[in-house]
Motif scaffolding. Structure first.
Motif, PDB file in Angstrom:
ATOM      1  N   LEU A  51       0.832  -1.207   0.000  1.00  0.00           N
ATOM      2  CA  LEU A  51       0.000   0.000   0.000  1.00  0.00           C
ATOM      3  C   LEU A  51       0.867   1.258   0.000  1.00  0.00           C
ATOM      4  CD1 LEU A  51      -2.802   1.274   0.134  1.00  0.00           C
ATOM      5  CD2 LEU A  51      -2.715   1.080   2.626  1.00  0.00           C
ATOM      6  N   MET A  52       1.970   1.236   0.741  1.00  0.00           N
ATOM      7  CA  MET A  52       2.895   2.376   0.762  1.00  0.00           C
ATOM      8  C   MET A  52       3.439   2.663  -0.637  1.00  0.00           C
ATOM      9  SD  MET A  52       3.473   3.874   3.805  1.00  0.00           S
ATOM     10  CE  MET A  52       5.137   4.524   3.635  1.00  0.00           C
ATOM     11  N   TRP A  53       3.893   1.622  -1.341  1.00  0.00           N
ATOM     12  CA  TRP A  53       4.468   1.793  -2.677  1.00  0.00           C
ATOM     13  C   TRP A  53       3.420   2.246  -3.694  1.00  0.00           C
ATOM     14  CZ3 TRP A  53       9.343   2.462  -3.652  1.00  0.00           C
ATOM     15  CH2 TRP A  53      10.296   1.905  -2.813  1.00  0.00           C
ATOM     16  N   VAL A  54       2.240   1.671  -3.607  1.00  0.00           N
ATOM     17  CA  VAL A  54       1.166   2.034  -4.536  1.00  0.00           C
ATOM     18  C   VAL A  54       0.761   3.493  -4.338  1.00  0.00           C
ATOM     19  CG1 VAL A  54      -1.303   1.678  -5.003  1.00  0.00           C
ATOM     20  CG2 VAL A  54       0.240  -0.277  -4.908  1.00  0.00           C
ATOM     21  N   PHE A  55       0.639   3.932  -3.087  1.00  0.00           N
ATOM     22  CA  PHE A  55       0.201   5.301  -2.845  1.00  0.00           C
ATOM     23  C   PHE A  55       1.300   6.307  -3.199  1.00  0.00           C
ATOM     24  CE2 PHE A  55      -1.880   8.787  -0.526  1.00  0.00           C
ATOM     25  CZ  PHE A  55      -3.166   8.602  -1.004  1.00  0.00           C
ATOM     26  N   LEU A  56       2.551   5.892  -3.091  1.00  0.00           N
ATOM     27  CA  LEU A  56       3.652   6.750  -3.544  1.00  0.00           C
ATOM     28  C   LEU A  56       3.551   6.982  -5.058  1.00  0.00           C
ATOM     29  CD1 LEU A  56       6.287   8.254  -2.854  1.00  0.00           C
ATOM     30  CD2 LEU A  56       7.518   6.104  -3.257  1.00  0.00           C
ATOM     31  N   GLY A  57       3.245   5.917  -5.801  1.00  0.00           N
ATOM     32  CA  GLY A  57       3.049   6.061  -7.244  1.00  0.00           C
ATOM     33  C   GLY A  57       1.863   6.949  -7.572  1.00  0.00           C
TER      34      GLY A  57
ATOM     35  N   LEU B 143      -4.124  17.968  -3.988  1.00  0.00           N
ATOM     36  CA  LEU B 143      -4.200  16.516  -3.789  1.00  0.00           C
ATOM     37  C   LEU B 143      -2.823  15.894  -3.603  1.00  0.00           C
ATOM     38  CD1 LEU B 143      -6.969  15.586  -6.385  1.00  0.00           C
ATOM     39  CD2 LEU B 143      -7.142  15.494  -3.894  1.00  0.00           C
ATOM     40  N   ALA B 144      -1.826  16.418  -4.302  1.00  0.00           N
ATOM     41  CA  ALA B 144      -0.460  15.912  -4.154  1.00  0.00           C
ATOM     42  C   ALA B 144       0.054  16.157  -2.732  1.00  0.00           C
ATOM     43  CB  ALA B 144       0.460  16.561  -5.184  1.00  0.00           C
ATOM     44  N   PHE B 145      -0.237  17.341  -2.198  1.00  0.00           N
ATOM     45  CA  PHE B 145       0.144  17.649  -0.811  1.00  0.00           C
ATOM     46  C   PHE B 145      -0.563  16.711   0.158  1.00  0.00           C
ATOM     47  CE2 PHE B 145      -1.193  19.847   3.097  1.00  0.00           C
ATOM     48  CZ  PHE B 145       0.052  20.027   3.702  1.00  0.00           C
ATOM     49  N   LEU B 146      -1.854  16.483  -0.083  1.00  0.00           N
ATOM     50  CA  LEU B 146      -2.637  15.605   0.774  1.00  0.00           C
ATOM     51  C   LEU B 146      -2.086  14.182   0.755  1.00  0.00           C
ATOM     52  CD1 LEU B 146      -5.107  16.178   2.548  1.00  0.00           C
ATOM     53  CD2 LEU B 146      -6.547  15.333   0.687  1.00  0.00           C
ATOM     54  N   ALA B 147      -1.627  13.743  -0.412  1.00  0.00           N
ATOM     55  CA  ALA B 147      -1.082  12.390  -0.552  1.00  0.00           C
ATOM     56  C   ALA B 147       0.151  12.195   0.329  1.00  0.00           C
ATOM     57  CB  ALA B 147      -0.747  12.104  -2.009  1.00  0.00           C
TER      58      ALA B 147
END
Length: 396
Positions: free
Chosen positions: A74-80, A166-170
């Motif tokens: 999940l960490m890797w997917v959300f980073l992408g 959204l990028a900041f929120l991510a």
């Protein structure tokens, strides 16, 4: 229970960001069509490109999600997902934005499968309806807060601003994942290796119950996504909304579903998934029939119809998601849900593309044939009711 709540709130935050990222493009439709000088068909491609790429990544994700710890992947997917969203924010033209939406979709599609897999692994079936209701209330919050705020900063600046937000929120959510999502290792059967891609496909396609669940997913997506991407352009061109007034649609719909989504979750656990789905799906065809035939209409009346549409649409998704999640056992839940997510995203993309092909713009700037789309959506939606009655939970 406190850890469970923190987990669910984190999953809801992930869902919120993913939904806003997908939804924000639709109310920006009139602005993007004007700035890039694109047709309804090209805008439909912009919407469907996200879902098509999400579908492709989810399909391949079905072969790997059950091989790794849920938290790590999940960490890797959300980073992408963060990288793709930042690319959208930096897009200078239509082709680059199209590419960026594809990139976002590649990672965004996997988040849904992972969220449902984690809920299935961490939450027992008798509380799963409430858990789904809470996490899916993210749609409501996205509608009442995320989309209006994104449109507001877009009106104050430009269409790039919501994607920077959204990028900041991510980045913030990546920290939440690290702190509150526990390590969940997928159980493996004694003496058995993880299945090959061919075995994953054969296991799903050879399971009649899971194939019925996937068929339900396809039909629900066609019943909704032939309509939703074109709701904003239709409201502006035919009903009389201004681009700013589009925020009222999402605020009103989101405000009510903030309360109705958890309520539907509780009803689902109390009265059963099939019964609650049947009620809300039956109610959902009413606003579909009305909203696709609106002409020049007072804003308040149009808002009542659109709000009813969002409430009933959300109401049918909660029990359906809880039921579909329970059709797979823990050891292959991730692969099945990723496979299902692939089908869901591809179906939404095809529905958007198909709707864009039917919808035409006349010389006066009005959108025509939306009523025909409504009739098709109603028929498909009603066919979901007898189908869901044949789907069984196997993992309680």
């Amino acid at each position: 229970m406190q850890k469970e709540k923190l987990l669910l709130w984190t999953l809801a935050a992930i869902n919120f960001t993913h939904i806003v990222d997908f939804m924000i493009l639709m109310p920006l439709g009139p602005q993007l069509m004007r700035i890039f000088q694109i047709s309804p068909q090209e805008f439909g491609l912009l919407v469907s490109s996200y879902t098509f790429s999400a579908g492709v990544s989810s399909f391949f994700g079905a072969f790997i999600l059950d091989k790794y710890d849920r938290r790590n992947i999940l960490m890797w997917v959300f980073l992408g997902f963060f990288v793709g969203t930042l690319a959208c924010a930096l897009s200078p033209n239509y082709p680059f934005l199209l590419f960026s939406r594809i990139l976002s979709g590649l990672f965004g599609g996997l988040t849904s499968a992972l969220i449902f897999a984690i809920i299935g692994d961490a939450i027992p079936d008798h509380r799963r309806g409430r858990a789904m209701g809470l996490v899916m209330a993210a749609f409501s919050v996205a509608s009442v807060v995320g989309v209006p705020f994104s449109l507001f900063i877009a009106s104050m600046s430009n269409w790039h601003a919501p994607f920077f937000f959204l990028a900041f929120l991510a980045v913030v959510i990546l920290l939440l994942i690290y702190n509150f999502v526990p390590s969940i290792k997928v159980p493996k059967k004694e003496g058995k290796d993880m299945p090959s891609p061919r075995q994953v496909i054969m296991r799903v396609t050879g399971n009649a119950n899971q194939m019925r669940a996937i068929s339900l997913t396809i039909m629900m997506m066609f019943g909704q996504f032939m309509i939703i991407p074109f709701l904003s352009p239709f409201m502006v061109a035919n009903v009389g909304f201004s681009e700013l007034q589009l925020t009222y649609i999402y605020m009103a719909g989101g405000f009510f579903t903030v309360f109705t989504s958890p309520w539907v979750g509780r009803l689902t656990d109390k009265y059963g998934k099939v019964k609650i789905f049947t009620i809300f799906m039956s109610l959902n065809v009413i606003p579909i029939g009305i909203i696709t035939h609106l002409g020049a209409t007072p804003i308040l009346l149009a808002l009542v119809v659109s709000t009813f549409f969002f409430v009933t649409s959300n109401g049918r998704m909660v029990p359906a998601a809880a039921l579909i999640t329970g059709t797979a056992k823990s050891e292959n839940r991730g692969s099945f849900l990723s496979f299902n997510s692939s089908v869901q995203q591809l179906s939404a993309g095809l529905a958007s593309f198909f709707g864009g092909m039917i919808l035409v713009e006349n010389t006066a700037g009005k959108l025509q044939n939306f009523g025909y789309i409504g009739y098709i959506a109603i028929v498909i939606s009603l066919l979901c009711i007898p189908l869901i009655k044949r789907i069984k939970v196997v993992d309680a």
